[in-house]
Design a protein around this motif. Sequence first.
Motif, PDB file in Angstrom:
ATOM      1  N   LEU A  75      -4.347   0.828   1.615  1.00 21.44           N
ATOM      2  CA  LEU A  75      -4.066   2.086   0.626  1.00 21.44           C
ATOM      3  C   LEU A  75      -4.994   3.068   1.057  1.00 21.44           C
ATOM      4  CD1 LEU A  75      -2.726   3.455  -1.575  1.00 21.44           C
ATOM      5  CD2 LEU A  75      -4.134   2.359  -3.258  1.00 21.44           C
ATOM      6  N   ALA A 113       0.863  -1.320  -0.152  1.00 21.82           N
ATOM      7  CA  ALA A 113       0.069   0.056   0.106  1.00 21.82           C
ATOM      8  C   ALA A 113       0.996   1.331   0.039  1.00 21.82           C
ATOM      9  CB  ALA A 113      -0.995  -0.030   1.309  1.00 21.82           C
ATOM     10  N   GLN A 114       1.893   1.230   0.828  1.00 24.89           N
ATOM     11  CA  GLN A 114       2.792   2.379   0.730  1.00 24.89           C
ATOM     12  C   GLN A 114       3.513   2.652  -0.450  1.00 24.89           C
ATOM     13  OE1 GLN A 114       3.831   4.478   3.532  1.00 24.89           O
ATOM     14  NE2 GLN A 114       4.879   5.511   1.953  1.00 24.89           N
ATOM     15  N   THR A 146      -6.281  -2.925  -0.600  1.00 23.25           N
ATOM     16  CA  THR A 146      -6.768  -1.664  -1.077  1.00 23.25           C
ATOM     17  C   THR A 146      -7.336  -1.025   0.235  1.00 23.25           C
ATOM     18  OG1 THR A 146      -8.823  -2.649  -1.532  1.00 23.25           O
ATOM     19  CG2 THR A 146      -7.218  -2.169  -3.359  1.00 23.25           C
ATOM     20  N   ALA A 195       2.012   1.684  -3.521  1.00 21.44           N
ATOM     21  CA  ALA A 195       0.771   2.199  -4.381  1.00 21.44           C
ATOM     22  C   ALA A 195       0.563   3.560  -4.170  1.00 21.44           C
ATOM     23  CB  ALA A 195      -0.165   1.302  -4.132  1.00 21.44           C
ATOM     24  N   SER A 196       0.788   4.147  -3.054  1.00 20.29           N
ATOM     25  CA  SER A 196       0.338   5.373  -2.572  1.00 20.29           C
ATOM     26  C   SER A 196       1.277   6.597  -3.072  1.00 20.29           C
ATOM     27  CB  SER A 196       0.229   5.584  -1.013  1.00 20.29           C
ATOM     28  OG  SER A 196       1.593   5.666  -0.625  1.00 20.29           O
TER      29      SER A 196
END
Length: 263
Positions: A106, A82-83, A103, A85-86
């Motif tokens: 995220l 998630a990190q 997700t 993806a952010s």
Amino acid sequence: MKVTKRREAMLQAVLGGMTDVATLCEHFGMSEATVRRDLRALASDNRILRTYGGAAAVGSHEREPSLEERRISSPEQKQAIAQAASEFVEDGDTVFLDGGTTTAELARLLAGRTSVHVVTNNLLVVSPLVSSGVQVTVIGGDVRSSSMSTLGPLAQIALSRVSVDKAFLGADGVVAELGLCEASSDQSYLKECVMRQAAQVFVLVTADKLGRASQQHWTPLERDWTLITDDAAQREQLEPFNAQERVRVRAVSVAGSLQIQQR
């Protein structure tokens, strides 16, 4: 070793995650021609799926984990994914967040980013995002209790009326040559609808889902997309994705991500 026993051993190896031809050759001490012949035979019996450079296990209707089981599974890996993806989310973006706990992680990182508009079918993310001031559009439809996400015809119609800059998708499994596998046709088709409406597509999955064909409903990935996974992914798991021209692969360090979050 007799052919029948050899092919049974090869089947068990594929089911255990040994999915590329080179690895199978080394493991069994056999020629590439023999390995490929055995894989073709197993595929013709519908015991495996043939892929470019190897094979994948046929979906076998594995039991779907409960929402609570999903929540406690691989939390550090999901945080790292998630990190990463952010970092792709920019101010002014409209993004789609798929159902699932990765997700949802995220979404936690996007809380408070009021310049971002989130479109989602993931009911887990609505409250934390809205309460932090983020604009949220919820895709309606039938609620699936195992993921707390909305699906079905109403969700599909709603998606046809919007477009997004970036879509972040989860999956029960992802196979480089086949796409995303899911437990239901509604899930797999909704992801297809999302991809039609997205300028960029990101697939967020932990390493244990790479090459995994645990279900029998598929969403083809017939466009450019980015795979974000964790650094537990083995070379043989990543090779089929790296071989695809349309796929950009990022395997993120779990330890490095946790250090960032702790600062």
